[in-house]
Design a protein around this motif. Structure first.
Motif, PDB file in Angstrom:
ATOM      1  N   LYS A 123     144.603  -0.215  60.644  1.00  0.00           N
ATOM      2  CA  LYS A 123     145.324   0.126  61.874  1.00  0.00           C
ATOM      3  C   LYS A 123     145.727   1.599  61.898  1.00  0.00           C
ATOM      4  O   LYS A 123     145.661   2.251  62.954  1.00  0.00           O
ATOM      5  CB  LYS A 123     146.567  -0.762  61.991  1.00  0.00           C
ATOM      6  N   CYS A 124     146.122   2.137  60.749  1.00  0.00           N
ATOM      7  CA  CYS A 124     146.701   3.485  60.706  1.00  0.00           C
ATOM      8  C   CYS A 124     145.684   4.599  60.445  1.00  0.00           C
ATOM      9  O   CYS A 124     146.033   5.768  60.518  1.00  0.00           O
ATOM     10  CB  CYS A 124     147.790   3.547  59.634  1.00  0.00           C
TER      11      CYS A 124
ATOM     12  N   SER B 109     141.001   5.308  51.979  1.00  0.00           N
ATOM     13  CA  SER B 109     142.073   5.212  52.977  1.00  0.00           C
ATOM     14  C   SER B 109     143.336   4.627  52.364  1.00  0.00           C
ATOM     15  O   SER B 109     144.453   5.089  52.653  1.00  0.00           O
ATOM     16  CB  SER B 109     141.618   4.360  54.164  1.00  0.00           C
ATOM     17  N   ILE B 110     143.180   3.605  51.516  1.00  0.00           N
ATOM     18  CA  ILE B 110     144.339   3.006  50.845  1.00  0.00           C
ATOM     19  C   ILE B 110     144.997   4.010  49.908  1.00  0.00           C
ATOM     20  O   ILE B 110     146.230   4.122  49.859  1.00  0.00           O
ATOM     21  CB  ILE B 110     143.926   1.726  50.083  1.00  0.00           C
ATOM     22  N   LYS B 111     144.175   4.780  49.169  1.00  0.00           N
ATOM     23  CA  LYS B 111     144.711   5.796  48.265  1.00  0.00           C
ATOM     24  C   LYS B 111     145.497   6.849  49.037  1.00  0.00           C
ATOM     25  O   LYS B 111     146.600   7.243  48.633  1.00  0.00           O
ATOM     26  CB  LYS B 111     143.579   6.457  47.482  1.00  0.00           C
ATOM     27  N   ARG B 112     144.933   7.306  50.168  1.00  0.00           N
ATOM     28  CA  ARG B 112     145.629   8.301  50.985  1.00  0.00           C
ATOM     29  C   ARG B 112     146.942   7.748  51.527  1.00  0.00           C
ATOM     30  O   ARG B 112     147.960   8.447  51.550  1.00  0.00           O
ATOM     31  CB  ARG B 112     144.730   8.753  52.146  1.00  0.00           C
ATOM     32  N   SER B 113     146.913   6.481  51.937  1.00  0.00           N
ATOM     33  CA  SER B 113     148.134   5.854  52.456  1.00  0.00           C
ATOM     34  C   SER B 113     149.188   5.744  51.371  1.00  0.00           C
ATOM     35  O   SER B 113     150.388   5.983  51.618  1.00  0.00           O
ATOM     36  CB  SER B 113     147.812   4.463  53.023  1.00  0.00           C
ATOM     37  N   LEU B 114     148.770   5.389  50.151  1.00  0.00           N
ATOM     38  CA  LEU B 114     149.714   5.266  49.039  1.00  0.00           C
ATOM     39  C   LEU B 114     150.301   6.633  48.670  1.00  0.00           C
ATOM     40  O   LEU B 114     151.495   6.738  48.368  1.00  0.00           O
ATOM     41  CB  LEU B 114     149.024   4.636  47.825  1.00  0.00           C
TER      42      LEU B 114
ATOM     43  N   LEU C  18     152.768   7.497  51.358  1.00  0.00           N
ATOM     44  CA  LEU C  18     153.973   6.681  51.187  1.00  0.00           C
ATOM     45  C   LEU C  18     154.800   7.186  50.011  1.00  0.00           C
ATOM     46  O   LEU C  18     156.032   7.274  50.090  1.00  0.00           O
ATOM     47  CB  LEU C  18     153.582   5.216  50.985  1.00  0.00           C
ATOM     48  N   HIS C  19     154.106   7.538  48.923  1.00  0.00           N
ATOM     49  CA  HIS C  19     154.794   8.053  47.735  1.00  0.00           C
ATOM     50  C   HIS C  19     155.529   9.348  48.055  1.00  0.00           C
ATOM     51  O   HIS C  19     156.676   9.556  47.642  1.00  0.00           O
ATOM     52  CB  HIS C  19     153.779   8.282  46.609  1.00  0.00           C
ATOM     53  N   GLY C  20     154.865  10.216  48.819  1.00  0.00           N
ATOM     54  CA  GLY C  20     155.492  11.472  49.221  1.00  0.00           C
ATOM     55  C   GLY C  20     156.716  11.253  50.101  1.00  0.00           C
ATOM     56  O   GLY C  20     157.740  11.923  49.945  1.00  0.00           O
ATOM     57  N   MET C  21     156.605  10.290  51.022  1.00  0.00           N
ATOM     58  CA  MET C  21     157.733   9.986  51.903  1.00  0.00           C
ATOM     59  C   MET C  21     158.921   9.453  51.108  1.00  0.00           C
ATOM     60  O   MET C  21     160.070   9.823  51.352  1.00  0.00           O
ATOM     61  CB  MET C  21     157.306   8.978  52.971  1.00  0.00           C
TER      62      MET C  21
END
Length: 322
Positions: free
Chosen positions: A50-51, A300-305, A308-311
């Protein structure tokens, strides 16, 4: 045919996995972990697709639909099984049993058709790559998905109506961990020859027709891949199909064993083990299979993680600064 109004049964007893209390607690922990991981895995796939704009393609749209289905697939059966392990309360009302049976077979029928739809998507992508954006447009993809769910739930409704109309007058013990077709039919005390025939015919339609379609599409895909001029093109084509083909093999081998039989088998314990494979283990493995074989999803999952980690780090650092 006698109807359910003559029933003496108001509730069923699910045998589940009768073992020592210590072992049941171990099984509770195992199934709880598998259930939570299955839900988390599939939710991650849905959110990732979705993202990420790069994943807004028909193949991934259908994959997110499969992930959504798998979440409900395990939720229909596992929470009740966990409750049985924990409380030793293995009772289920007649109405709840019929609802569980209908929803489960609806999802199973939908998955059969959805896997065929995913095979059709790969067939168009590999055999007619120039026409792929035209044929598999957003509207047609949405229509395919809605049609898949409607067909699965409609076929299951017919099967459930015939089962619901049977008369149950005892015993009320189901040798299974949820209300599935075979163990429920074994408890009917009226002639169920016609019901079994209808169930078998519908099972063959909803299982065999999609399976034949999948086989035909992969024969066409294989023929197209063999004629490709370079190895790189062949590898890329095969890589988009391996995950789906693996899921198809796991799902259909177990499903055919349980449902594609003209006469319902006795309540053997081996059926419960096979059912665990396609109703609990397969939904757990599907996201792993698709992620391990698909570079786009993995990246895509790695980039999302990482995002998220940065946030999270940013939030913690700002909180500490205050």
């Amino acid at each position: 045919m006698e109807t359910q109004t003559g029933n003496n049964i108001t509730e069923f007893l699910l045998i589940g996995f009768p073992t020592r209390l210590e072992l049941q607690l171990v099984l509770f922990a195992v199934f709880l972990i598998i259930y939570l991981l299955t839900v988390i895995e599939n939710v991650v796939i849905i959110i990732t697709i979705k993202c990420n704009v790069k994943l807004h393609k028909p193949m991934y749209y259908l994959l997110s639909s499969l992930s959504f289905l798998e979440i409900w697939y395990v939720t229909v059966t596992v929470p009740n099984l966990l409750n049985t392990f924990l409380t030793q309360n293995n009772k289920i009302s007649f109405f709840a049993c019929m609802i569980q049976l209908y929803i489960f077979i609806s999802l199973a029928c939908t998955e059969c058709v959805l896997l065929a739809t995913m095979a059709f998507d790969r067939y168009i992508a590999i055999c007619f790559p120039l026409l792929y954006p035209v044929i598999m447009n957003n509207t047609f993809c949405l229509q395919l998905t809605i049609g898949t769910w409607l067909l699965g739930f409609s076929v299951a409704l017919v099967k459930a109506i015939f089962i619901f109309r049977l008369r149950f007058c005892g015993p009320n013990v189901i040798n299974h961990f949820f209300c599935d077709i075979s163990p429920v039919l074994n408890l009917a005390c009226t002639d169920m020859t016609f019901t079994e025939l209808v169930d078998f015919i519908l099972a063959m339609i909803v299982i065999m027709i999609p399976l034949v379609m999948i086989i035909i599409t992969y024969i066409c895909i294989l023929w197209t891949v063999v004629k490709m001029p370079n190895n790189l093109g062949r590898q890329k084509a095969f890589s988009t199909c391996v995950s789906h083909l693996t899921v198809v093999i796991i799902f259909y081998t177990t499903t055919l064993f349980i449902y594609a039989r003209p006469k319902k088998a006795g309540p053997y314990n081996r059926n419960k083990l096979v059912t665990i494979l396609y109703s609990i283990i397969t939904p757990f493995l599907n996201p792993i299979i698709y992620c391990l074989r698909n570079k786009e999803v993995k990246q895509s999952i790695k980039r999302s993680l990482v995002t998220l980690h940065g946030m999270v780090l940013g939030t913690l650092m700002s909180s500490a600064a205050r």
